[in-house]
Design an enzyme around this catalytic site. Structure first.
Site, PDB file in Angstrom:
ATOM      1  N   GLY A   6       0.885  -1.186   0.059  1.00 23.78           N
ATOM      2  CA  GLY A   6       0.011  -0.052   0.093  1.00 23.78           C
ATOM      3  C   GLY A   6       0.971   1.113  -0.059  1.00 23.78           C
ATOM      4  O   GLY A   6       2.031   1.256   0.673  1.00 23.78           O
ATOM      5  N   ARG A 167      -7.320  -2.626   9.546  1.00 23.26           N
ATOM      6  CA  ARG A 167      -8.207  -3.925   9.220  1.00 23.26           C
ATOM      7  C   ARG A 167      -7.689  -5.057  10.493  1.00 23.26           C
ATOM      8  O   ARG A 167      -8.452  -5.488  11.288  1.00 23.26           O
ATOM      9  CB  ARG A 167      -7.804  -4.698   8.113  1.00 23.26           C
ATOM     10  CG  ARG A 167      -8.850  -4.438   7.158  1.00 23.26           C
ATOM     11  CD  ARG A 167      -8.703  -5.483   6.071  1.00 23.26           C
ATOM     12  NE  ARG A 167      -7.606  -5.487   5.207  1.00 23.26           N
ATOM     13  CZ  ARG A 167      -7.169  -4.500   4.115  1.00 23.26           C
ATOM     14  NH1 ARG A 167      -8.011  -3.880   3.909  1.00 23.26           N
ATOM     15  NH2 ARG A 167      -5.892  -4.514   3.842  1.00 23.26           N
TER      16      ARG A 167
END
Ligand code: ATP
Length: 315
Positions: A6, A167
């Site tokens: 990411g 997450r």
């Protein structure tokens, strides 16, 4: 060098740090585009002093990033190694999260190839460093959004449930909750009682508090579900918002820029000095190097004192 996984604000500053420190030592640098995928496909650019000029303030990564399933297999890594050797690339700096660092470690061990890792992820879930590149910017972005949301929450006397990234952990959520003065925070690592939170909101209302913010890490539950529960059990007007990918973008904070530059320059120097298999980090403000194997086998846990502080500050 590559940026991988990411994207995180500050990756460009890290690229600049690596390139200029290496050039100062007389070592040329190339950047492969799109992470490991770019190594396999031999997609690289020469990185000069000029090519890393004017990027320090930009979010994202000038080298682009990607996730490469091919590199997860031995054959893909062998291909990457062959590309590195045929282009006389003598060492690799990898900026990314734990997946990217795992890939770097595997490549290094399988082919006895020199690598250096930098923690580049907004999640700050990597051991061996107090901060990863991008975390501070992501927290500030979410905090500024909540500052705006609080204005409308106050005016309409509403509860706002704000979902932030995370997450698998609540590092962003916790820091955002503290810095924005949220009334509660929900994180995946620690069990919570929504009923208890509703009771606290009701008590706060009787004390005269007209609006409240609940920060939810995405791994702790859906903001819409929390909003429904809170509305039903308190009778208060409640709204929710998912901040989403805006937390990844934007110009890096001064903190992230300086952190990334320092980590990048140190990584380049360590690699040139013949070290390998390390991740560069900061510990109490000082630059440190740890074996990537240590970093990957050590779990980073949240600070319970910070979690407690959210409750104390809202009581
Ligand atoms: P973020 O924390 O932002 O998700 P990350 O670096 O953890 O970043 P991943 O998608 O997990 O992101 O990993 C990036 C890339 O690293 C993968 O696409 C893959 O090419 C490589 N990689 C990840 N795990 C492995 C592994 N076990 N072996 C080899 N390569 C891997």
């Amino acid at each position: 060098m590559i940026t991988s996984g990411g994207d995180a604000p500050g990756m460009n500053a890290a690229v600049r740090g690596v390139v200029r420190a290496a050039l100062a030592r007389g070592v040329e640098v190339v950047g492969f585009q799109h992470g490991y995928r770019g190594i396999i496909s031999e997609d690289f650019v020469n990185l000069t002093t000029q090519s890393v000029g004017g990027i320090i303030h930009q979010g994202g990564t000038m080298l682009r990033t990607a996730r490469s399933s091919q590199f997860r297999d031995y054959e893909g890594r062998k291909q990457a190694f062959e590309v590195l050797m045929s282009n006389e690339v003598e060492g690799l700096v990898v900026i990314g999260g734990d997946g990217s660092l795992t890939g770097a470690k595997t490549l290094s061990e399988e082919f006895d190839y020199p690598i250096m890792g930098l923690p580049g992820t907004i999640d700050n879930d990597i051991a061996g460093t107090d901060f990863s590149i991008g975390f501070d910017t992501a927290v500030n972005t979410a905090m500024e959004a909540i500052d705006k949301i609080r204005d409308t929450a106050y005016s309409h006397e509403r509860v706002f449930v704000v979902e932030v990234m995370g997450r698998r952990n609540g590092f962003i959520a916790l820091e955002v909750a503290l810095s924005s003065g949220a009334e509660a925070v929900l994180i995946p690592e620690v069990p919570f009682s929504l009923l208890e939170i509703c009771d606290n909101l009701k008590k706060a209302r009787t004390r005269g508090k007209r609006s409240s913010i609940i920060v939810v890490a995405e791994g702790a539950g859906r903001a819409s579900d929390v909003r429904d529960f809170v509305a039903k059990n308190t009778g208060f007007e409640a709204r929710y918002i998912v901040l989403g990918h805006m937390q990844r973008g934007g110009s890096p904070t001064a903190f992230d820029r300086v952190l990334a530059l320092r980590l990048g320059a140190y990584a380049a120097n360590r690699l040139i000095n013949g070290y390998s298999g390390e991740m560069i980090g900061v510990d109490g403000g000082k630059l440190v190097h740890n074996p990537i194997s240590y970093v990957l086998s050590t779990e980073r846990t949240i600070d319970p004192e910070r979690l407690l502080l959210v409750d104390v500050m809202s009581s």
